[in-house]
Design a protein around this motif. Structure first.
Motif, PDB file in Angstrom:
ATOM      1  N   ILE A  26     -12.473  36.741   3.021  1.00  0.00           N
ATOM      2  CA  ILE A  26     -11.948  36.200   4.110  1.00  0.00           C
ATOM      3  C   ILE A  26     -12.990  35.207   4.619  1.00  0.00           C
ATOM      4  O   ILE A  26     -12.505  34.038   5.137  1.00  0.00           O
ATOM      5  N   ILE A  27     -14.266  35.195   4.161  1.00  0.00           N
ATOM      6  CA  ILE A  27     -15.282  34.336   4.501  1.00  0.00           C
ATOM      7  C   ILE A  27     -14.895  32.904   3.632  1.00  0.00           C
ATOM      8  O   ILE A  27     -14.922  32.027   3.924  1.00  0.00           O
ATOM      9  N   MET A  28     -14.275  33.129   2.461  1.00  0.00           N
ATOM     10  CA  MET A  28     -14.130  31.948   1.614  1.00  0.00           C
ATOM     11  C   MET A  28     -12.918  31.063   2.443  1.00  0.00           C
ATOM     12  O   MET A  28     -13.120  29.847   2.017  1.00  0.00           O
ATOM     13  N   VAL A  34     -12.505  25.307   7.432  1.00  0.00           N
ATOM     14  CA  VAL A  34     -13.518  24.583   8.177  1.00  0.00           C
ATOM     15  C   VAL A  34     -13.674  23.097   7.171  1.00  0.00           C
ATOM     16  O   VAL A  34     -13.793  22.016   7.962  1.00  0.00           O
ATOM     17  N   ILE A  35     -13.681  23.146   6.168  1.00  0.00           N
ATOM     18  CA  ILE A  35     -13.824  22.061   5.326  1.00  0.00           C
ATOM     19  C   ILE A  35     -12.607  21.312   5.363  1.00  0.00           C
ATOM     20  O   ILE A  35     -12.773  19.932   5.703  1.00  0.00           O
ATOM     21  N   PHE A  36     -11.624  21.636   5.403  1.00  0.00           N
ATOM     22  CA  PHE A  36     -10.203  20.792   5.504  1.00  0.00           C
ATOM     23  C   PHE A  36     -10.148  20.343   6.959  1.00  0.00           C
ATOM     24  O   PHE A  36      -9.776  19.250   7.112  1.00  0.00           O
ATOM     25  N   TYR A  37     -10.534  21.096   7.893  1.00  0.00           N
ATOM     26  CA  TYR A  37     -10.636  20.397   9.229  1.00  0.00           C
ATOM     27  C   TYR A  37     -11.504  19.317   9.366  1.00  0.00           C
ATOM     28  O   TYR A  37     -11.218  18.174   9.991  1.00  0.00           O
ATOM     29  N   PHE A  38     -12.866  19.392   8.773  1.00  0.00           N
ATOM     30  CA  PHE A  38     -13.920  18.305   9.045  1.00  0.00           C
ATOM     31  C   PHE A  38     -13.409  17.392   8.166  1.00  0.00           C
ATOM     32  O   PHE A  38     -13.863  15.821   8.291  1.00  0.00           O
ATOM     33  N   MET A  40     -10.228  16.313   6.803  1.00  0.00           N
ATOM     34  CA  MET A  40      -9.002  15.786   6.649  1.00  0.00           C
ATOM     35  C   MET A  40      -8.466  15.696   8.489  1.00  0.00           C
ATOM     36  O   MET A  40      -8.017  14.652   8.961  1.00  0.00           O
ATOM     37  N   ILE A  41      -8.468  16.531   9.163  1.00  0.00           N
ATOM     38  CA  ILE A  41      -7.801  16.532  10.285  1.00  0.00           C
ATOM     39  C   ILE A  41      -8.537  15.849  11.327  1.00  0.00           C
ATOM     40  O   ILE A  41      -7.989  14.921  12.061  1.00  0.00           O
ATOM     41  N   ARG A  42      -9.849  16.006  11.738  1.00  0.00           N
ATOM     42  CA  ARG A  42     -10.705  15.276  12.394  1.00  0.00           C
ATOM     43  C   ARG A  42     -10.798  13.847  12.463  1.00  0.00           C
ATOM     44  O   ARG A  42     -10.615  13.116  13.339  1.00  0.00           O
ATOM     45  N   PRO A  43     -10.778  13.378  11.033  1.00  0.00           N
ATOM     46  CA  PRO A  43     -10.840  11.895  11.011  1.00  0.00           C
ATOM     47  C   PRO A  43      -9.452  11.195  11.191  1.00  0.00           C
ATOM     48  O   PRO A  43      -9.387  10.205  11.729  1.00  0.00           O
ATOM     49  N   GLN A  44      -8.434  12.037  11.032  1.00  0.00           N
ATOM     50  CA  GLN A  44      -7.164  11.418  11.187  1.00  0.00           C
ATOM     51  C   GLN A  44      -7.041  11.318  12.769  1.00  0.00           C
ATOM     52  O   GLN A  44      -6.163  10.397  13.025  1.00  0.00           O
TER      53      GLN A  44
END
Length: 110
Positions: A26-28, A34-38, A40-44
């Motif tokens: 679950i932690i993984m 979180v890595i995907f968000y920072f 890919m999503i946030r810069p877009q």
């Protein structure tokens, strides 16, 4: 037959570390999200906000490029559209979402 029952009984008893393994999974997964968000999503989202600011700042006389590659000059600004002059006395009405500044359009075409 007796061996089958013993194997099933042994499989039913869970080791003490089994619960630890599910938490680490679950932690993984959370770390990956979180890595995907920072990355890919946030810069877009940031890029989209900058593009929207540029579109809102466009006025008459600005040179633009449409998403289809048509170059022209803005002659009228509406709520959701631009009237773009592509040749002398030839105007087309284009949605704001498909118009870029001439500099941005040149960069996105590469």
């Amino acid at each position: 037959m007796y061996n089958l029952f013993l194997l099933q009984a042994a499989g039913a008893a869970k080791p003490a570390g089994a619960m630890s393994g599910s938490w680490s999974m679950i932690i993984m997964m959370l770390v990956i999200i979180v890595i995907f968000y920072f990355f890919m999503i946030r810069p877009q989202n940031k890029k989209q906000k900058e593009l929207q600011k540029k579109r809102n700042a466009m006025t008459n006389g600005d040179k633009v490029v449409t998403a289809g590659g048509i170059h022209g000059t803005i002659r009228e600004v509406g709520d959701t559209y631009f009237s773009v002059e592509v040749a002398k006395d030839v105007r087309i009405k284009i949605e704001k979402t498909s118009v870029y500044t001439a500099e941005d359009g040149a960069n996105t075409a590469k």
